[in-house]
Design an enzyme around this catalytic site. Sequence first.
Site, PDB file in Angstrom:
ATOM      1  N   ARG A  86      19.222  25.219  37.276  1.00 51.32           N
ATOM      2  CA  ARG A  86      18.154  24.252  36.935  1.00 51.32           C
ATOM      3  C   ARG A  86      16.826  25.498  37.737  1.00 51.32           C
ATOM      4  O   ARG A  86      15.661  24.727  36.921  1.00 51.32           O
ATOM      5  CB  ARG A  86      18.045  23.005  38.161  1.00 51.32           C
ATOM      6  CG  ARG A  86      16.628  21.936  38.168  1.00 51.32           C
ATOM      7  CD  ARG A  86      16.720  20.752  38.770  1.00 51.32           C
ATOM      8  NE  ARG A  86      17.157  21.131  40.039  1.00 51.32           N
ATOM      9  CZ  ARG A  86      17.480  19.711  41.634  1.00 51.32           C
ATOM     10  NH1 ARG A  86      18.158  18.968  40.538  1.00 51.32           N
ATOM     11  NH2 ARG A  86      17.027  20.135  42.475  1.00 51.32           N
ATOM     12  N   LYS A 188      11.714  21.281  37.639  1.00 56.27           N
ATOM     13  CA  LYS A 188      11.043  21.182  39.367  1.00 56.27           C
ATOM     14  C   LYS A 188       9.594  22.144  39.128  1.00 56.27           C
ATOM     15  O   LYS A 188       9.499  23.425  40.134  1.00 56.27           O
ATOM     16  CB  LYS A 188      12.397  21.422  40.296  1.00 56.27           C
ATOM     17  CG  LYS A 188      11.923  21.100  41.458  1.00 56.27           C
ATOM     18  CD  LYS A 188      13.412  20.130  41.966  1.00 56.27           C
ATOM     19  CE  LYS A 188      12.981  20.265  43.731  1.00 56.27           C
ATOM     20  NZ  LYS A 188      12.550  18.691  43.268  1.00 56.27           N
ATOM     21  N   GLU A 224      13.144   7.453  36.855  1.00 57.22           N
ATOM     22  CA  GLU A 224      13.248   7.819  38.176  1.00 57.22           C
ATOM     23  C   GLU A 224      12.244   7.653  38.776  1.00 57.22           C
ATOM     24  O   GLU A 224      10.542   7.269  39.282  1.00 57.22           O
ATOM     25  CB  GLU A 224      13.201   9.312  37.830  1.00 57.22           C
ATOM     26  CG  GLU A 224      12.356  10.473  38.289  1.00 57.22           C
ATOM     27  CD  GLU A 224      12.976  12.131  37.731  1.00 57.22           C
ATOM     28  OE1 GLU A 224      13.896  12.301  38.495  1.00 57.22           O
ATOM     29  OE2 GLU A 224      12.599  12.348  37.193  1.00 57.22           O
TER      30      GLU A 224
HETATM   31  C1  LIG Z   1      11.641  14.063  40.766  1.00 63.08           C
HETATM   32  C2  LIG Z   1      12.741  14.433  41.557  1.00 63.08           C
HETATM   33  N1  LIG Z   1      14.159  13.145  41.300  1.00 63.08           N
HETATM   34  C3  LIG Z   1      15.114  13.927  41.244  1.00 63.08           C
HETATM   35  C4  LIG Z   1      15.913  14.561  42.549  1.00 63.08           C
HETATM   36  C5  LIG Z   1      16.821  14.324  42.575  1.00 63.08           C
HETATM   37  O1  LIG Z   1      18.077  15.582  42.727  1.00 63.08           O
HETATM   38  P1  LIG Z   1      18.480  16.106  43.622  1.00 63.08           P
HETATM   39  O2  LIG Z   1      19.863  15.226  43.423  1.00 63.08           O
HETATM   40  O3  LIG Z   1      19.007  17.697  42.831  1.00 63.08           O
HETATM   41  O4  LIG Z   1      18.278  17.179  44.525  1.00 63.08           O
HETATM   42  C6  LIG Z   1      14.847  15.285  42.445  1.00 63.08           C
HETATM   43  C7  LIG Z   1      14.835  15.793  44.637  1.00 63.08           C
HETATM   44  O5  LIG Z   1      14.972  16.868  44.309  1.00 63.08           O
HETATM   45  C8  LIG Z   1      12.815  15.347  43.099  1.00 63.08           C
HETATM   46  O6  LIG Z   1      12.650  15.483  43.346  1.00 63.08           O
END
Ligand SMILES: Cc1ncc(COP(=O)(O)O)c(C=O)c1O
Length: 348
Positions: A86, A188, A224
């Site tokens: 990612r 991210k 989300e």
């Molecule tokens: C916007 C967002 N969605 C989803 C997630 C969940 O991702 P992960 O399971 O990789 O931590 C995160 C956190 O990291 C996030 O910041």
Amino acid sequence: MITETRVKIDWDSLGFDVVKTKSMFKATCPIDGKWSEGSLVPYGTIQLSPAAGVLNYGQGVFEGTKAFRTVKGDVILFRPDRNAQRMAFSTKRLCIPEMDTEFFLDAVLKTVQDNIDYVPPYGKGSLYIRPIVWGTAPALGVRPVSEYTFMIFVSPVGPYFKGGVKPLNLKVSTQFHRAAAKGIGNAKAIGNYSASLFPLMKAKSEGFDEVIYLDAIDGKRVEELGSANLFIYKEGVIRTPALSGSILEGVTRNSVCRIASDILNIPVEETDVDITDVLKAEEVFCTGTAVVVTPVGKITYQGETTTINGNQMGSVTEKIRQTILAIQRGEMNDPFGWIFPVNQIFKR
Ligand SMILES: Cc1ncc(COP(=O)(O)O)c(C=O)c1O
């Protein structure tokens, strides 16, 4: 209680805050270069030009993963290869030299090994690992800058939401979107988080824990939370919003889908999920590295509050939460090959 280790930390009162540790990793890369070298440096402040790309044009991305102490006392990482992938995607999307996945994993490993005393004892929390990449060279015009800095710092953490795993009270945002279709919601990128601060603070001031965002096209489908993915359970089926381009592909999201279908034999659909479906669900929960699997107890949409499962954690949510925690803590066999022992990461 303060557990005796070489560092003095009250492991029982850990929250989700920054705790200063021994060291952090640092590497730099020119825009046309490849990620290589880098080293551990003492944890501390850094110097930046006020004209740095990250400060002026938000050219920055990050990751979040955790190291856990298992029931046997080993230290392990949970699916850091997914974070590496990612990070490669996010860097490319923001015109940062694409992160090399092996380089990323090696840097994470070195940082955790050097800060191993800060990994909480079994069952007391985890070591949160925060890799970041920023455009650090100066630029006045809008463009990708000429040099980038990759850093990793770590912090021992307890639960993300204060008060443990009590069901969350969420507000559906009808006034703000988190990310646009074809934008950078699936990376991210730091800008996604600055955009979420105002709606989050507004919701918190109204007594909510977090915000559920709807799609930016017609505002009917859930996407989300500001920092976690969303799932619903109804009539024997788990559903989660399909990755549309504006949703972050969570590592925990993927893990929950696999646990539900392969271990618990619950069918999982990645599909459109309307807000009306969420309000009619038997169970709703959110997933993320920080929140793990956390139930949702109340949802307020257009001023009306719906209580989910009597504001209690449902049995499906509970089973999924316990299974992922058991894998992470080494309490059950890891059937997926998700666990990377810190001392054998490249021997797999
Ligand atoms: C916007 C967002 N969605 C989803 C997630 C969940 O991702 P992960 O399971 O990789 O931590 C995160 C956190 O990291 C996030 O910041």
